[in-house]
Motif scaffolding. Structure first.
Motif, mmCIF file in Angstrom:
data_model
loop_
_atom_site.group_PDB
_atom_site.id
_atom_site.type_symbol
_atom_site.label_atom_id
_atom_site.label_comp_id
_atom_site.label_asym_id
_atom_site.label_seq_id
_atom_site.Cartn_x
_atom_site.Cartn_y
_atom_site.Cartn_z
ATOM 1 N N CYS A 75 8.431 8.027 -4.131
ATOM 2 C CA CYS A 75 8.278 8.930 -5.272
ATOM 3 C C CYS A 75 7.201 10.000 -5.092
ATOM 4 O O CYS A 75 7.407 11.147 -5.503
ATOM 5 C CB CYS A 75 7.981 8.112 -6.529
ATOM 6 N N THR A 119 9.422 12.261 -7.901
ATOM 7 C CA THR A 119 8.282 11.738 -8.663
ATOM 8 C C THR A 119 8.732 11.253 -10.037
ATOM 9 O O THR A 119 8.223 10.259 -10.558
ATOM 10 C CB THR A 119 7.172 12.790 -8.838
ATOM 11 N N ASN A 172 10.082 7.759 -10.361
ATOM 12 C CA ASN A 172 9.095 6.682 -10.500
ATOM 13 C C ASN A 172 9.203 5.979 -11.845
ATOM 14 O O ASN A 172 9.034 4.762 -11.937
ATOM 15 C CB ASN A 172 7.689 7.271 -10.316
#
Length: 353
Positions: free
Chosen positions: A261, A300, A303
């Motif tokens: 991520c 990201t 995540n």
């Protein structure tokens, strides 16, 4: 009008003016492919939003039925709050990028929700670092228990992280204060004041430092955890306790999530930020960096959907509460179905004497 030489980005002919001002002028006509930015990325974020809101709502429901009896659970609770706040920013980004609403929303995204997104991202990174340290301590001292003093310290540390990151992020909201127009909202950098661009760059470097320090902590902790697991493997190799070795390997889910991520984005963020605040890249390079940034930014965001797996595999209290809750729900559903069948059957029975 700007002379030809300044339109080419030769700042030396303009004494007393910052490069960032001319980066605004020179970058304003550089646009990206509408199909990718308006269709593909909004679709990907929609998928993340639908999956993430369900998983994290369930995680929050479970976690706040669990007492904060260890540092580990305190850090996990903070992580789930951070992830939930991040997910709440997705609809604004989806609507803004897909241009399904007025350009005014784009200004709100630049000033508020995008800042909240990055604010929560780095909170998650910090708490993943703390969770890793806690797992290392658990691997080296499996019978160690949390004391009231250590629990208080974990709560104070968690509060300090939220306050520090909020203090760092708030100026990015305040300094995005230029007049919002259909043209200026195309890139968030156009809405920042001159000092706002400088602060944005400073915050970027601070966040990079947060990431790299946490990466170093996680890598070092996992090297030490691997040594402990290898020692455990050597001790249990002759006893046939294969199940114990398999369970221990679940701890590596944290480093897997972190590398998937966060690592790709942070290799992209510095050159992308420079492309936004300084005139150092051609338009084609700016577009390439934009697509790289957006692609790694989506990772990201992923995540928020992967963290619930950390909760399930590494937190016994979470796993037990979730399974108990699902079993109760299944049992009540089955009981309700049986009662319904009985009630339906009563309508066909003869009335007893």
């Amino acid at each position: 009008p700007c002379p030809r030489r300044c339109r080419k980005g030769r700042f030396s002919f303009l004494p007393g003016r910052r490069e960032t001002v001319w980066a605004h002028v020179n970058n304003s006509n550089c646009t990206s492919d509408n199909k990718i930015s308006q269709v593909i990325f909004p679709l990907l974020y929609t998928i993340l939003f639908l999956v993430g809101i369900i998983m994290n709502s369930l995680a929050m429901w479970v976690f706040f039925k669990i007492s904060s009896k260890s540092n580990f659970i305190i850090f996990l609770k903070n992580t789930v709050i951070s992830d939930f706040l991040m997910i709440l920013t997705f609809p604004f980004k989806i609507l803004s990028d897909a241009k399904l609403v007025s350009w005014v929303l784009r200004g709100f995204v630049c000033q508020v929700t995008q800042v909240v997104f990055y604010f929560t991202m780095y909170i998650s990174i910090l708490f993943l670092g703390l969770i890793t340290v806690d797992r290392y301590q658990k691997a080296t001292s499996p019978f160690r228990t949390s004391t009231p003093r250590s629990l208080l310290g974990a709560k104070i540390l968690s509060t300090a992280i939220w306050i520090s990151m909020f203090t760092l992020s708030l100026p990015n909201m305040v300094l995005t204060n230029k007049k919002k127009t259909p043209k200026s909202v195309k890139k968030c950098a156009f809405l920042k004041s001159e000092f706002g661009l400088v602060w944005h760059e400073i915050v970027n470097y601070i966040c990079q430092l947060i990431f790299w320090v946490n990466l170093a902590v996680i890598v070092v902790c996992y090297i030490l955890i691997s040594k402990e697991l290898y020692k455990s493997y050597k001790r249990t190799r002759c006893t046939g306790k294969a199940s114990q070795k398999t369970v221990n390997l679940k701890v590596f889910i944290i480093i897997a999530v972190f590398f998937i991520c966060f690592v790709p984005f942070h290799f992209t963020r510095i050159p992308y930020t420079l492309s936004q605040t300084r005139d150092v890249f051609e338009c084609s390079a700016q577009n390439t960096l934009f697509y790289l940034k957006e692609s790694t930014l989506w990772l990201t965001s992923l995540n928020a959907c992967l963290d619930p797996f950390i909760y399930f595999f590494l937190c016994k209290s979470f796993r037990k509460s979730l399974i108990d809750m699902m079993c109760k729900h299944t049992a009540s559903s089955e009981l309700g179905a049986r009662m319904k069948e009985q009630n339906e059957g009563d309508d066909t029975d003869e009335t007893p004497l």
